[in-house]
Design an enzyme around this catalytic site. Sequence first.
Site, mmCIF file in Angstrom:
data_model
loop_
_atom_site.group_PDB
_atom_site.id
_atom_site.type_symbol
_atom_site.label_atom_id
_atom_site.label_comp_id
_atom_site.label_asym_id
_atom_site.label_seq_id
_atom_site.Cartn_x
_atom_site.Cartn_y
_atom_site.Cartn_z
ATOM 1 N N ARG A 118 0.659 -1.218 0.098
ATOM 2 C CA ARG A 118 0.088 0.070 0.017
ATOM 3 C C ARG A 118 0.855 1.214 0.082
ATOM 4 N NH1 ARG A 118 -3.156 -3.225 3.771
ATOM 5 N NH2 ARG A 118 -4.767 -4.287 2.539
ATOM 6 N N LYS A 140 1.045 10.941 -11.369
ATOM 7 C CA LYS A 140 -0.059 9.974 -12.174
ATOM 8 C C LYS A 140 1.019 8.811 -12.535
ATOM 9 C CE LYS A 140 -3.405 13.163 -14.527
ATOM 10 N NZ LYS A 140 -3.786 13.334 -15.568
ATOM 11 N N GLU A 182 5.424 18.014 -25.466
ATOM 12 C CA GLU A 182 4.691 18.582 -24.031
ATOM 13 C C GLU A 182 5.402 19.540 -23.678
ATOM 14 O OE1 GLU A 182 2.558 16.629 -22.935
ATOM 15 O OE2 GLU A 182 2.983 14.339 -23.111
ATOM 16 N N LYS A 224 3.962 22.786 -14.535
ATOM 17 C CA LYS A 224 3.254 21.676 -13.976
ATOM 18 C C LYS A 224 3.281 21.357 -12.516
ATOM 19 C CE LYS A 224 2.604 16.899 -14.568
ATOM 20 N NZ LYS A 224 2.584 15.503 -15.279
ATOM 21 N N GLU A 234 -6.969 16.229 -10.348
ATOM 22 C CA GLU A 234 -7.718 16.397 -11.752
ATOM 23 C C GLU A 234 -9.252 16.792 -11.639
ATOM 24 O OE1 GLU A 234 -5.834 14.826 -15.018
ATOM 25 O OE2 GLU A 234 -7.902 14.608 -16.121
ATOM 26 N N ARG A 238 -6.159 20.671 -13.828
ATOM 27 C CA ARG A 238 -5.166 19.613 -14.306
ATOM 28 C C ARG A 238 -5.565 19.121 -15.671
ATOM 29 N NH1 ARG A 238 -1.509 15.267 -10.922
ATOM 30 N NH2 ARG A 238 -0.474 14.513 -12.825
ATOM 31 N N ASN A 242 -3.936 17.836 -20.471
ATOM 32 C CA ASN A 242 -4.357 16.847 -21.296
ATOM 33 C C ASN A 242 -4.717 17.328 -22.759
ATOM 34 O OD1 ASN A 242 -3.973 14.414 -20.150
ATOM 35 N ND2 ASN A 242 -5.598 14.898 -18.538
ATOM 36 N N HIS A 245 -4.334 15.123 -25.800
ATOM 37 C CA HIS A 245 -4.097 13.763 -25.385
ATOM 38 C C HIS A 245 -5.417 12.841 -25.584
ATOM 39 C CE1 HIS A 245 -0.736 15.500 -23.495
ATOM 40 N NE2 HIS A 245 -0.442 14.314 -22.846
ATOM 41 N N HIS A 249 -4.245 9.746 -27.507
ATOM 42 C CA HIS A 249 -4.441 8.205 -26.763
ATOM 43 C C HIS A 249 -5.058 7.349 -27.810
ATOM 44 C CE1 HIS A 249 -3.860 9.800 -22.516
ATOM 45 N NE2 HIS A 249 -2.690 9.750 -23.005
ATOM 46 N N HIS A 262 4.631 8.478 -27.600
ATOM 47 C CA HIS A 262 3.548 9.288 -27.079
ATOM 48 C C HIS A 262 3.410 10.890 -27.459
ATOM 49 C CE1 HIS A 262 0.764 10.683 -23.797
ATOM 50 N NE2 HIS A 262 1.585 11.391 -23.429
HETATM 51 P P1 NAD Z 1 9.676 5.712 -22.994
HETATM 52 O O1 NAD Z 1 9.836 5.652 -21.513
HETATM 53 O O2 NAD Z 1 9.425 4.620 -23.565
HETATM 54 O O3 NAD Z 1 11.207 6.161 -23.360
HETATM 55 C C1 NAD Z 1 11.368 6.325 -24.613
HETATM 56 C C2 NAD Z 1 12.485 5.722 -25.049
HETATM 57 O O4 NAD Z 1 13.893 6.381 -24.819
HETATM 58 C C3 NAD Z 1 12.714 4.057 -24.882
HETATM 59 O O5 NAD Z 1 13.204 3.449 -25.896
HETATM 60 C C4 NAD Z 1 13.770 4.360 -23.719
HETATM 61 O O6 NAD Z 1 14.410 2.997 -23.306
HETATM 62 C C5 NAD Z 1 14.530 5.409 -24.208
HETATM 63 N N1 NAD Z 1 15.758 6.165 -23.265
HETATM 64 C C6 NAD Z 1 15.319 6.492 -22.163
HETATM 65 N N2 NAD Z 1 16.175 7.484 -21.732
HETATM 66 C C7 NAD Z 1 16.960 7.432 -22.641
HETATM 67 C C8 NAD Z 1 18.510 7.776 -22.585
HETATM 68 N N3 NAD Z 1 18.590 8.808 -21.623
HETATM 69 N N4 NAD Z 1 19.180 7.744 -23.591
HETATM 70 C C9 NAD Z 1 18.803 6.749 -24.583
HETATM 71 N N5 NAD Z 1 17.741 6.268 -24.447
HETATM 72 C C10 NAD Z 1 16.666 6.494 -23.447
HETATM 73 O O7 NAD Z 1 8.905 7.157 -23.521
HETATM 74 P P2 NAD Z 1 8.557 8.522 -22.845
HETATM 75 O O8 NAD Z 1 8.454 9.502 -23.972
HETATM 76 O O9 NAD Z 1 9.670 8.883 -21.887
HETATM 77 O O10 NAD Z 1 7.339 8.454 -22.021
HETATM 78 C C11 NAD Z 1 6.147 8.211 -22.671
HETATM 79 C C12 NAD Z 1 5.085 7.503 -21.528
HETATM 80 O O11 NAD Z 1 4.927 8.385 -20.330
HETATM 81 C C13 NAD Z 1 3.983 6.970 -21.945
HETATM 82 O O12 NAD Z 1 3.370 5.808 -21.570
HETATM 83 C C14 NAD Z 1 2.948 8.086 -21.541
HETATM 84 O O13 NAD Z 1 1.678 7.831 -21.241
HETATM 85 C C15 NAD Z 1 3.548 8.412 -20.321
HETATM 86 N N6 NAD Z 1 3.321 9.924 -19.588
HETATM 87 C C16 NAD Z 1 2.918 9.881 -18.394
HETATM 88 C C17 NAD Z 1 2.635 11.043 -17.628
HETATM 89 C C18 NAD Z 1 2.301 11.261 -16.311
HETATM 90 O O14 NAD Z 1 1.853 12.311 -15.680
HETATM 91 N N7 NAD Z 1 2.284 10.118 -15.553
HETATM 92 C C19 NAD Z 1 2.548 12.295 -18.554
HETATM 93 C C20 NAD Z 1 2.980 12.157 -19.918
HETATM 94 C C21 NAD Z 1 3.399 10.841 -20.330
HETATM 95 N N1 GLY Z 2 0.193 14.506 -18.161
HETATM 96 C C1 GLY Z 2 -0.820 15.088 -17.530
HETATM 97 C C2 GLY Z 2 -0.985 15.219 -16.101
HETATM 98 O O1 GLY Z 2 -0.068 14.892 -15.477
HETATM 99 O O2 GLY Z 2 -1.646 15.442 -15.527
#
Ligand code: NAD
Ligand code: GLY
Length: 359
Positions: A118, A140, A182, A224, A234, A238, A242, A245, A249, A262
């Site tokens: 938890r 998130k 972003e 942010k 949200e 917040r 999106n 998005h 999505h 993404h």
């Molecule tokens: P990712 O985590 O898939 O990373 C992208 C690629 O870069 C991967 O192949 C990874 O191995 C590689 N990589 C990472 N760091 C590296 C580095 N320093 N050098 C070389 N390669 C590297 O993708 P992302 O774009 O970072 O994240 C996308 C994800 O984030 C999605 O699933 C999306 O839904 C999520 N997201 C979440 C939030 C949130 O608020 N939680 C907000 C926006 C996006």
């Molecule tokens: N990326 C959207 C949020 O964090 O709310």
Amino acid sequence: MKTLTVVLGERSYPIYIGENLLSEADLLTRHIKSKQVVVVTNENIAPLYLQNVLTHLDGYQIESVILPDGEQFKTLNSVNVIFDKLLASKFSRNATLIALGGGVIGDMGGFASACYQRGITFIQIPTTLLAQVDSSVGGKTGVNHSLGKNMIGAFYQPQAVIADVDVLDTLDNRQFAAGLAEVIKYGLIRNLEFFVWLEENIDILLARDKIALTYAIEQSCQMKAEVVAEDEHEGGVRATLNLGHTFGHAIETGMGYGTFLHGEAVAIGTCLAADLSKRKGFLNTNDVARIITLFERANLPVKSPTELTSERFIDLMTVDKKNVDGEIRVILLEAIGKATLPMAVDNLSLTETLQNYGR
Ligand code: NAD
Ligand code: GLY
């Protein structure tokens, strides 16, 4: 180094932004509360940066979980691999999980931290531009479901975010551009001045000028942090994060996770949202052109994939967390620098945008 704070009462936490931060042991260890530490990363990032983290943890009981790389592995199965490791290692409730990676690893590491007994201590070390400006901040966490992106998850804030801009040196150009989507989003939703700065500086950002990059990350994290402090769960503002998005999505789910990054899907989605904003009488033609041009200059796609018919697209959009009673709601732009709260949109307007975007 710059330190920003996400202000959430007792759960407030720092975001450290700067160069060479991975070499500073104390930034990390000051947030670790017991000897048990698990580092979650993937097979692509581990050879690059895992040792830099482990080197600070001599004397701790360290475990590593190295997951396969890719959005298609952002699943409950992968999270279960983390649980297996935590349980097999007999980690207790005061253990610490460090997520070392992009948004995929951060979202899954956070979700595992929220669920294991938890809730255990959680530290984000974001390694992509997208993760440094967005996903590592705000709590998130979660995974995808085959029927919908990020549909399973929890709000769970980290204890700290350590954003070392030097790790972006190894990011490929496509992933780097995806992060810029972003960054541009923040200008569009709440800061015209920052949008104009991006128009003026996009070329040096693409050349990865460290000063410009650090400024863009700080501005993005500041915005942010403000939004999250005001509306953690949200209920209101917040949702503006999106922008693009709901469309994005749908593209990610409809085309298969990992086909579009993404950030790429968000870029296309934001252009669609801008087009819809014009059809609703908010933006003018020049505003929409400025938005599309900036995404194009950032080497991002701006057109929806032809494989998705408008019927299929709209069907996919019905699975979104902003929807109420099955009604599709999207974020629109009243102006560049000012987003609306979620607005219900009818299928006719959506179809018009999906079929006539750019015309
Ligand atoms: P990712 O985590 O898939 O990373 C992208 C690629 O870069 C991967 O192949 C990874 O191995 C590689 N990589 C990472 N760091 C590296 C580095 N320093 N050098 C070389 N390669 C590297 O993708 P992302 O774009 O970072 O994240 C996308 C994800 O984030 C999605 O699933 C999306 O839904 C999520 N997201 C979440 C939030 C949130 O608020 N939680 C907000 C926006 C996006
Ligand atoms: N990326 C959207 C949020 O964090 O709310």
